[in-house]
Enzyme design. Structure first.
Site, PDB file in Angstrom:
ATOM      1  N   CYS A   1       0.837  -1.200   0.000  1.00  0.00           N
ATOM      2  CA  CYS A   1       0.000   0.000   0.000  1.00  0.00           C
ATOM      3  C   CYS A   1       0.877   1.258   0.000  1.00  0.00           C
ATOM      4  CB  CYS A   1      -0.904   0.008   1.230  1.00  0.00           C
ATOM      5  SG  CYS A   1      -2.220  -1.240   1.174  1.00  0.00           S
TER       6      CYS A   1
ATOM      7  N   CYS B   1      -3.715   0.232  -3.188  1.00  0.00           N
ATOM      8  CA  CYS B   1      -4.337   0.531  -1.897  1.00  0.00           C
ATOM      9  C   CYS B   1      -3.617   1.688  -1.218  1.00  0.00           C
ATOM     10  CB  CYS B   1      -4.338  -0.706  -0.988  1.00  0.00           C
ATOM     11  SG  CYS B   1      -2.707  -1.446  -0.720  1.00  0.00           S
TER      12      CYS B   1
END
Length: 304
Positions: free
Chosen positions: A123, A205
């Site tokens: 992420c 993400c």
């Protein structure tokens, strides 16, 4: 009792003998049949002509380059992926387009490949780009922890390569491949990049970044891969913020910035999808890379 005389009979039974004319006709018919069969076999075995296109052909030594890049990536650059089977990846990749009309490739053709190759990007480490490929790749290479699509396994392997197949052969077409201008949008290269670009965006993400070219009239181009595929494939449940880095050529005019109508359009798209939008004009760390080649330029001074 009457006397009968019996004549000697030959041991061979009497049969129906063909006339010479009939024998000749039968022979001619047999020859015609043989010639017809041979002709059909020759036609079936004769290589059919490849479809002719105006684009460049499949890259020479494609399979060798593919396997070489795969091994470099999995064994050296990303050893955590050393268990990937490069031969299987190549075979599955070819299965998407070999022996098919190169203008009729579908997303489903590449589905087995996407399923086979799995890679997790951390992420906050995803970097998209549009019309700024060279600088984006320089940045991720130096920064070392961020990923563009071409920093993933499939993107790394296929970057700058060309490929296509043909219905008449089980090999790749090393003579010509379709050009995007030939009314052939569903060609194997275009479909491939759309498929893996979509997957790259879907898997992102946290906070994601996009590097745009501020020296263009439209830094955010709706028909680009980022503008038509990636930005709409981001999952708002996983991505809460998109940051745009608008980079201007040092020697070029800075005609567009974060306040331009082009960037406002991107902002509207992002916000409508319930994500935060932020924009930075000439993101400083990336600007330093531009300054390596132009260290004396006014914009490269530390107090600028």
């Amino acid at each position: 009792m009457a006397n009968y005389e019996f004549s000697q009979v030959s041991g061979d039974r009497p049969g129906c003998r063909l006339s010479r004319k009939a024998q000749i006709g039968l022979g001619v018919g047999l020859l015609v049949l043989i010639a017809l069969v041979v002709g059909i076999v020759v036609i079936l075995l004769r290589p059919r002509s490849l479809l002719v296109w105006t684009g460049e052909p499949t890259t020479k030594h494609f399979s060798d380059i593919f396997l070489g890049r795969c091994l470099i990536y999995t064994q050296i650059l990303r050893p955590e992926m050393r268990d990937q089977n490069c031969q299987e990846i190549l075979s599955t990749f070819k299965g998407a387009f070999v022996s098919k009309n190169p203008c009729n490739i579908t997303r489903e053709d590449y589905a087995p490949l996407v399923k086979l190759v799995t890679q997790t990007i951390p992420c906050n480490k995803t970097l998209f780009w549009s019309k700024s490929k060279h600088l984006a790749h320089q940045y991720t290479w130096i920064q070392g922890k961020m990923f563009t699509l071409e920093d993933t396994l499939l993107g790394y392997i296929a970057d700058d390569l060309r490929w296509c197949g043909d219905p008449s052969t089980s090999d790749m077409n090393y003579v010509s491949c379709p050009h995007w201008s030939e009314n052939c949008p569903n060609n194997p290269i275009t479909v491939f990049w759309k498929v893996i670009s979509q997957k790259f965006a879907e898997d992102a993400c946290g906070v994601v970044q996009v590097m745009l070219n501020g020296s263009l009239r439209e830094p955010f181009y709706k028909n680009s891969t980022f503008g038509s595929v990636e930005v709409f494939s981001l999952d708002p449940n996983k991505v809460h913020k998109l940051q745009a880095w608008v980079m201007h050529d040092i020697e070029g005019a800075s005609s567009n910035a974060c306040s331009s109508s082009s960037l406002n359009e991107l902002k509207m798209i992002v916000q409508k999808r319930n994500m935060i939008f932020a924009c930075v004009d000439n993101y400083r760390p990336a600007r330093f890379l531009q300054c390596v080649k132009n260290p004396e330029h006014p914009s490269c001074r530390l107090n600028t």
